[in-house]
Design an enzyme around this catalytic site. Sequence first.
Site, PDB file in Angstrom:
ATOM      1  N   ASN A 211       7.591 -33.873   1.277  1.00  0.00           N
ATOM      2  CA  ASN A 211       7.310 -33.826   2.712  1.00  0.00           C
ATOM      3  C   ASN A 211       6.036 -33.018   2.947  1.00  0.00           C
ATOM      4  OD1 ASN A 211       8.098 -30.940   3.035  1.00  0.00           O
ATOM      5  ND2 ASN A 211      10.079 -31.755   2.378  1.00  0.00           N
ATOM      6  N   LYS A 290       6.693 -44.789 -16.350  1.00  0.00           N
ATOM      7  CA  LYS A 290       6.111 -45.192 -15.068  1.00  0.00           C
ATOM      8  C   LYS A 290       6.679 -46.558 -14.646  1.00  0.00           C
ATOM      9  CE  LYS A 290       1.713 -46.239 -12.960  1.00  0.00           C
ATOM     10  NZ  LYS A 290       0.385 -46.727 -13.207  1.00  0.00           N
ATOM     11  N   PHE A 324      15.833 -22.504   9.225  1.00  0.00           N
ATOM     12  CA  PHE A 324      14.789 -23.089  10.063  1.00  0.00           C
ATOM     13  C   PHE A 324      15.212 -24.515  10.382  1.00  0.00           C
ATOM     14  CE2 PHE A 324      10.689 -20.728  10.463  1.00  0.00           C
ATOM     15  CZ  PHE A 324      11.142 -19.518   9.971  1.00  0.00           C
ATOM     16  N   LYS A 338      23.046 -27.045  13.786  1.00  0.00           N
ATOM     17  CA  LYS A 338      22.829 -26.532  12.412  1.00  0.00           C
ATOM     18  C   LYS A 338      23.267 -25.072  12.298  1.00  0.00           C
ATOM     19  CE  LYS A 338      19.034 -29.734  11.556  1.00  0.00           C
ATOM     20  NZ  LYS A 338      17.590 -29.943  11.442  1.00  0.00           N
TER      21      LYS A 338
HETATM   22  N1  CTP Z   1      18.303 -27.002   3.979  1.00  0.00           N
HETATM   23  C1  CTP Z   1      18.834 -26.704   2.756  1.00  0.00           C
HETATM   24  N2  CTP Z   1      19.184 -27.701   1.907  1.00  0.00           N
HETATM   25  C2  CTP Z   1      19.035 -28.991   2.252  1.00  0.00           C
HETATM   26  C3  CTP Z   1      18.478 -29.320   3.512  1.00  0.00           C
HETATM   27  C4  CTP Z   1      18.118 -28.295   4.345  1.00  0.00           C
HETATM   28  O1  CTP Z   1      18.964 -25.514   2.441  1.00  0.00           O
HETATM   29  N3  CTP Z   1      19.398 -29.940   1.401  1.00  0.00           N
HETATM   30  C5  CTP Z   1      17.941 -25.905   4.912  1.00  0.00           C
HETATM   31  C6  CTP Z   1      16.465 -25.766   5.197  1.00  0.00           C
HETATM   32  O2  CTP Z   1      15.865 -24.869   4.278  1.00  0.00           O
HETATM   33  C7  CTP Z   1      16.459 -25.235   6.610  1.00  0.00           C
HETATM   34  C8  CTP Z   1      17.725 -25.790   7.236  1.00  0.00           C
HETATM   35  O3  CTP Z   1      18.562 -26.173   6.142  1.00  0.00           O
HETATM   36  O4  CTP Z   1      16.548 -23.828   6.653  1.00  0.00           O
HETATM   37  C9  CTP Z   1      17.520 -26.974   8.121  1.00  0.00           C
HETATM   38  O5  CTP Z   1      16.753 -27.959   7.464  1.00  0.00           O
HETATM   39  P1  CTP Z   1      16.322 -29.285   8.204  1.00  0.00           P
HETATM   40  O6  CTP Z   1      15.537 -30.117   7.264  1.00  0.00           O
HETATM   41  O7  CTP Z   1      15.737 -28.946   9.540  1.00  0.00           O
HETATM   42  O8  CTP Z   1      17.713 -29.955   8.564  1.00  0.00           O
HETATM   43  P2  CTP Z   1      18.809 -30.689   7.712  1.00  0.00           P
HETATM   44  O9  CTP Z   1      19.979 -29.782   7.605  1.00  0.00           O
HETATM   45  O10 CTP Z   1      18.242 -31.223   6.437  1.00  0.00           O
HETATM   46  O11 CTP Z   1      19.215 -31.860   8.693  1.00  0.00           O
HETATM   47  P3  CTP Z   1      18.321 -33.127   9.195  1.00  0.00           P
HETATM   48  O12 CTP Z   1      17.380 -33.459   8.080  1.00  0.00           O
HETATM   49  O13 CTP Z   1      19.335 -34.155   9.441  1.00  0.00           O
HETATM   50  O14 CTP Z   1      17.623 -32.683  10.448  1.00  0.00           O
END
Ligand code: CTP
Length: 398
Positions: A211, A290, A324, A338
Site C-alpha cells: 500500500n 516468476k 490508527f 475498530k
Molecule cells: N491492523 C493490524 N493488523 C491487520 C490490519 C490492521 O494490526 N491485519 C491495525 C493497523 O495497524 C491499524 C488498525 O489495525 O492500527 C486499523 O487498520 P486499518 O487498515 O485502518 O483497518 P482494518 O482493521 O484493516 O479494517 P479495514 O481495512 O476493513 O478498514
Amino acid sequence: MKNVIRDKNIVLGVCGGIAAYKSIELLRLLVKQEANVQVIMTRKACEFVGPLTFETLSGQPVCISLFGDDGDASIKHIDWAKEADAVVIAPATANILGKIANGIADDALCTFILAVTSPVIMCPSMNTHMYENRAVQRNIDILEADGKHIIVPGEGELACGISGAGRLPEPEFILEYLISILSTKDFTGKKVLVTAGPTRECIDPVRYISNYSSGKMGYAVARAAAKRGAEVTLVSGPTNRCVPQGVTCINIESALEMSTAVFDAMDNSDVIIKVAAVADYRPKKQADQKIKKSGDELVLHLQKNIDILKELGGRKKNQVLVGFAAETQDLKNNAQKKLTEKNLDIIVGNIVGTPTSGFGTDTNKVTLFFKDGTSESIPEMDKEEVANILLDRILMVK
Ligand code: CTP
C-alpha cells in the site's frame, strides 16, 4: 513539530577544524528555529571561517578572546554561561576535548565551558588516527564521565584524504540531538512499541502486494517518544526513512513477520502504538519462480492475514493500546467500530488520500477517539506535532 528550541539561549562553540564551515549551516538551522544563538570561536576557527559570517547570521557579536579586542562580547561570556540553555561545540577538535577534559581555561571557549551548568554537546571531528588516538579517547571518556554529551563522529571520506571515523555529523543530525536533550522527558522509564510503514505480501520472487504508506507518521511517533525519554522499539515495514536517534528498529516485510516481532515485544511494552498499514490479505500461494504472463486475466487467490491489533487487544494486560484507522469515508463510525472491536484505549482516525493528510504527506489531520466515547479533532499540522499530542493523551489514559 513542538518547537523546544524557540527562544532558547544556545551557545555555539566553533573550533579550528575543516568542518567549521558546517557549523554555519547549524547556526542557520538554529536561527530558523528561532533560537537566540551566541557564538564563541577559537582563534584557530577564525582561520577556517570568518567571524563576520557567524555575526551576521546570529545577529550577535561573536566572542573570540577573553579580554579586550572583540569588545563587548569578550566580557559577557560569564553572563552567557549563566543564561545558556544548552551549548553545542561543533566541530570539537582534539585540542578542545583535551582542554575541557582537564579543566584548562586558556581561551574564551574553554573558560566559558568551566562556568556553564547547562547541557554541553560536543561533536568531535578530526582525522581518524587522531580520533582513535588513546589520549583523545581517554579525554572523551573523561568528558562523558563528567556529563558532557558526545556525538560520535560519522565515518567516510575525510578532508585529509583518508577514510574512517572523524566526520562531523550533518547539521540536521546535531539539531535533532539538541532538540532531544531539551525536550521534556515525561516518557522516561516507559517502553513504547511502535509499528510503521506498509507490509509487503509476496506474490512471486519479483512482485508483491502493498500500500502507499510511507512510514512518516509511525517514524514521527517513534521519534517524538524517544525525544521524550521513552525506550522505543520500532517494528517497520519497508520505507526509505532514517531510524530516529535512540530508537531500536526491527525491519520486517510481511504482516506475518510483523506479527511475530510485535507479539515477541508485547509483554515488555507499556504502550503499543500501531501506526503501520498492514495488508489485510496475502497471496494464498507464493510462487517459487516468476509468474509468466499467459492469458488476458490472472486470478490471484488471497488469504486473510492475522489482525495483529485485534489480537493485541485480546491479549492486553496493562498496556495502553493505540490504533490508527485509515479511512476514505465515514471516519467516526469506522474508527469507533475498530476502537471497540480491537479493545483499544485510543484510535487515531485519519482520512487518507487527500494532498495534505494521510499516506506520504508531511502533515496530517486526525481525530482522536477515546474508549470513554469522547473524541478530539486535531487541526491539520506537522506529523511530529500530531505525534506529540497523541503522546500527551496517552499519558492521560488510566
Ligand atoms: N491492523 C493490524 N493488523 C491487520 C490490519 C490492521 O494490526 N491485519 C491495525 C493497523 O495497524 C491499524 C488498525 O489495525 O492500527 C486499523 O487498520 P486499518 O487498515 O485502518 O483497518 P482494518 O482493521 O484493516 O479494517 P479495514 O481495512 O476493513 O478498514
